[in-house]
Design an enzyme around this catalytic site. Structure first.
Site, short mmCIF file in Angstrom:
data_model
loop_
_atom_site.label_atom_id
_atom_site.label_comp_id
_atom_site.label_asym_id
_atom_site.label_seq_id
_atom_site.Cartn_x
_atom_site.Cartn_y
_atom_site.Cartn_z
N SER A 231 0.90 -1.22 -0.05
CA SER A 231 0.01 -0.12 -0.13
C SER A 231 1.06 1.34 -0.07
CB SER A 231 -0.84 0.05 1.27
OG SER A 231 -0.27 0.46 2.53
N ASP A 232 0.40 2.23 -0.58
CA ASP A 232 0.94 3.62 -0.31
C ASP A 232 0.71 3.92 0.97
OD1 ASP A 232 2.30 5.99 -0.73
OD2 ASP A 232 1.14 6.67 -2.29
N TRP A 233 1.60 4.72 1.76
CA TRP A 233 1.80 4.87 3.12
C TRP A 233 0.32 5.70 3.63
CZ3 TRP A 233 5.33 2.23 1.40
CH2 TRP A 233 6.37 1.84 2.25
#
Length: 813
Positions: A231-233
């Protein structure tokens, strides 16, 4: 290391399996020490290694990083149109990452530049998917040749910063495949990146982090992706749905909150153990592979060699936009004035998660001083707030008097473009224009050195003799500019994006920066729109001048008739007819002469960069396969070639076609939708696409976003949408100030602006998910209750959340 993964799966507890599905802290994977499962480190790229020296307590871009080479960002690398350059940068990045014990570098970013207003465009390659894909392959191959992994991002259709964590990209499937996924497809199939990073946004209403169509059906089943999805953060919405869709790793840690969601779902039967095991198995394969490679072939980093490479790429990526009377290059003995603080304070990179700590930075005046060059200098304006004074303007005019040349450094500053916010216009600061107006009174030989990570408008274009667009030059940007201005390097960069005359000339401007982002323009992105609509532009896609000149001749096709199963070889000669050695980017576009489906005027399908001595001729040979003639057919759910005639167009830009020929391609007959009557605006594209036609293209209604009212606020509501009560508005207003408190002292204005904007766009769920355990989920649920109008009950829940023992707290395994 214990690498019997099937055996490990049997030995892992359910809690341990869940823990492996999220990070340990902000940058590491979770270790399971009792079973010998290691932790590996990933960290930001893409144009350098940004490994933080210590963990942030909140957010992921706030802490000082170890020094590393700051290469020119993606926009500058893309302007080289040079696969070898990008591969070399990737290789250098891989070595530096390995030296810092980083297993995975978070890059490259290959999102398509849908609009020049996107604040993060400097971090992406191009407006064209073929160019972005080719350079993405080179980057991934370069990094991974060292044993360091990559994270191809942001997957997918992440074209704006506004409400990026919750906006929905409303898009038809053909446009999705042809424009926004094809670069990802090329990189996955040809380079197999170690990981893919899913984007923040929703795609047609479903978050990318739990979008099975994206993460499993396309990525795994169709393209054969072998790595894991990260995931993106802060991009995770529903962790259990993410597991089902194919999201392997949540980053950063949510301190056990979502681990418990996974455990509970398995225990109550809403998540099958087999689905979890499939995800965990691939995580283990990634972790063991990365941990093994990090120890192999570790070399001492030659930072001077990397600095020289950064200098070369910066020079090769600069684009000469105007050179009236061949005023450039200038003699090193010339009497020159240098005006504008961007000459003294190098803008090496953009702001945001990619902003790293350069080993060193050398500005233009730094380098002039180091070689003992004589020049007069004036600031002209103040970078800190983009202002100026009458005194500064007068000084700029004074130093311009009597000089052979005036080098005017102007352009976009940090406050104008950054991650977390989009640009409001295409202008450069007024102070820069005031300075230009003043020096024009005293000197006609003005050479503009233009800085910026994306296009800007040029009201000054007729008042200056030359414009050298250096984009963002990395740590050696000042040296590269010197090389170009004084002729040590001949410009060879070409624009990877169109420079429009105004933002109003971009069709996407009418539909941009909305909570429900309507991709009404469909395939008409960048030059595909401008060339099809016959729009005048400031500078076209693929454009760039040189200090020499090139001619094209002898176009030959390997056949005049082919089937869609054949390849077509296209060859032609390029000759340097000038007086100095130089490089030319030869571009091949394909035009469908007549089609049932609507198509763009032409599309880039091949290119090559050739280096030529004066008088030298080289034969360029390019190969086209089925995809060069195909469109994505939503009926067949596959790429289709419609039999007929295609034009092969070769030239120096999308608007400078110098050679052409035709080929007939024959393919099996399949059903193709003729939409002329229902979608006339897509066949005769102009200034606008009616919403009714867009909805007909989608096959469904697109609802307008409505600000949540009392009772409608949930964990996906963004801070900037707090409108339900007076207290909600007060919280919203205070959030910006609160967010800035997490920044290090003396942070630049761009960082402050970024954090404030990011705070407003943060969904409520991330107030606990990104807090590293500091904020309990129960308290955030209390905030939702409060925002829905139940003030006292919400306050009680907020306080109770902090007082209540947290049974989900992350365990040490």
């Amino acid at each position: 290391m214990n690498k019997n993964i099937d055996k490990l799966l049997q030995e892992l507890t359910l809690e341990e399996k869940a823990a492996l599905c999220s990070g340990y802290g902000f940058w590491e994977t979770t270790p399971i020490k009792r079973l010998g499962i290691p932790s590996v480190v990933m960290t930001d790229g893409p144009h350098g290694v940004r490994k933080e020296q210590e963990q942030s307590k909140f957010g992921n871009v706030f802490m000082p990083a170890y020094p590393s080479t700051c290469f020119p960002p993606a926009v500058t690398a893309a302007a080289t149109w040079d696969r070898k350059n990008v591969y070399a940068v990737g290789e250098a990045l891989g070595r530096e990452a390995k030296a810092l014990k980083v297993s995975t570098l978070l890059g490259p970013g290959i999102n398509i530049k849908r609009s020049p207003l996107c604040g993060r465009n400097f971090e992406y390659f191009a407006e064209d998917p073929y160019l972005a894909g080719e350079l993405g392959v080179a980057y991934v191959d370069g990094v991974q040749s060292t044993g360091t992994g990559t994270s191809l991002k942001h997957y997918a259709v992440n074209s704006q910063e506004f409400r990026r964590m919750n906006s929905s990209s409303e898009i038809d499937d053909r446009t999705l495949r042809e424009i926004y996924l094809s670069a990802f497809e090329a990189v996955v199939k040809r380079a197999q990146p170690q990981t893919i990073m899913c984007s923040y946004n929703r795609l047609n209403g479903v978050h990318a982090s739990q979008n099975k169509y994206l993460l499993h059906d396309i990525l795994k089943e169709e393209w054969g992706f072998k790595g894991i999805v990260v995931s993106d953060w802060g991009a995770v919405d529903n962790r259990v749905e993410g597991i089902k869709a194919g999201l392997h790793l949540e980053m950063p840690t949510s301190d056990g909150v979502r681990d418990k969601d996974i455990v509970d779902a398995v225990n109550n039967g809403t998540l099958e153990m087999e689905a979890l095991d499939a995800i965990v198995k691939e995580i283990l394969e990634y972790v063991f592979d990365a941990a093994e490679k990090i120890e192999q072939n570790v070399q001492e980093v030659d930072f001077e060699k990397h600095h020289a490479l950064a200098r070369k790429v910066a020079a090769d990526g600069a684009v000469l936009l105007k050179n009236e009377g061949d005023i450039l290059p200038i003699n090193k003995d010339a009497n020159i004035a240098v005006v504008g603080m961007l000459a003294k304070v190098l803008r090496s990179q953009g702001s945001g998660s990619s902003r790293l700590n350069p080993i060193k930075e050398i500005s233009f005046t730094d380098y002039l001083d180091s070689v003992g060059a004589k020049y007069d200098y004036a600031d002209g304006y103040i970078l800190k707030d983009d202002s100026t004074t009458d005194k500064l303007i007068a000084k700029a005019g004074e130093v311009a008097k009597g000089k052979d040349y005036v080098l005017a450094f102007i352009g976009l500053t940090d406050a104008f473009e950054s991650e977390s916010f989009d640009r409001e216009h295409l202008n450069i600061p007024d102070s820069h224009l005031r300075m230009l107006e003043e020096i024009k009174k005293y000197n006609d030989n003005i050479i503009v050195i233009l800085t910026g990570g994306s296009p800007s408008v040029m009201p000054y274009i007729n008042d200056v003799k030359a414009i050298l667009n250096v984009y963002l030059g990395g740590q050696a940007g000042g040296e590269a500019t010197y090389d170009l201005v004084f002729g040590d390097v001949v410009p060879s960069g070409k624009l990877p994006e169109t420079f429009p005359l105004s933002i109003e000339d971009t069709i996407v401007n009418k539909y941009y920066e909305k909570e429900n982002a309507e991709y009404r323009e469909s395939i008409y992105v960048g030059y595909r729109y401008y060339d099809t609509a016959k729009k005048d532009v400031l500078f076209p896609f693929g454009y760039g001048l040189s200090y020499t000149k090139f001619s094209y001749s002898n176009l030959e096709l390997s056949a005049k008739e082919i089937t869609d199963k054949d390849t077509l070889t296209v060859s032609f000669d390029v000759t340097n007819v000038g007086k100095v050695a130089g490089a030319e980017v030869a571009q091949l576009y394909v035009k469908d002469s007549e089609s049932t489906i609507f198509v763009a005027e032409k599309e880039l399908k091949a290119f090559d960069k050739v280096y030529l001595e004066p008088g030298e001729t080289k034969k360029v040979t390019l190969t086209l396969d089925k995809r060069a003639f195909a469109f994505y057919n939503v009926i067949a759910k596959d790429w289709t070639v419609e039999s007929g005639e295609f034009e092969i167009l070769v030239g120096a830009s999308s608007r400078d076609i110098l050679l052409s020929d035709k080929v007939t391609v024959t393919a099996d007959a399949v059903e193709i939708a003729d939409l002329r009557e229902t979608l006339p605006s897509y066949y005769n594209v102009g200034e606008d696409i009616p919403k009714a036609e867009f909805e007909a293209l989608l096959g469904r209604e697109v609802k307008e976003f409505q600000m949540p009212k009392k009772g409608e606020v949930d964990e996906n509501t963004c801070v900037g949408q707090f409108e339900t009560t007076l207290l909600a508005k007060i919280i919203r207003k205070a959030s910006g100030t609160a967010a800035v408190m997490f920044l290090p002292p003396k942070s630049p204005m761009s960082q402050i602006k970024m954090v404030k904007a990011g705070g407003l766009d943060m969904p409520i769920r991330n107030l606990y998910a990104m807090s590293n355990g500091a904020v309990p989920r129960d308290s955030i649920r209390g905030l939702v209750t409060l925002l829905n109008g139940k003030t006292f009950k919400g306050i009680g829940q907020i306080i109770g959340g902090f007082l209540k023992p947290r049974t989900h707290k992350r365990k040490m395994f």
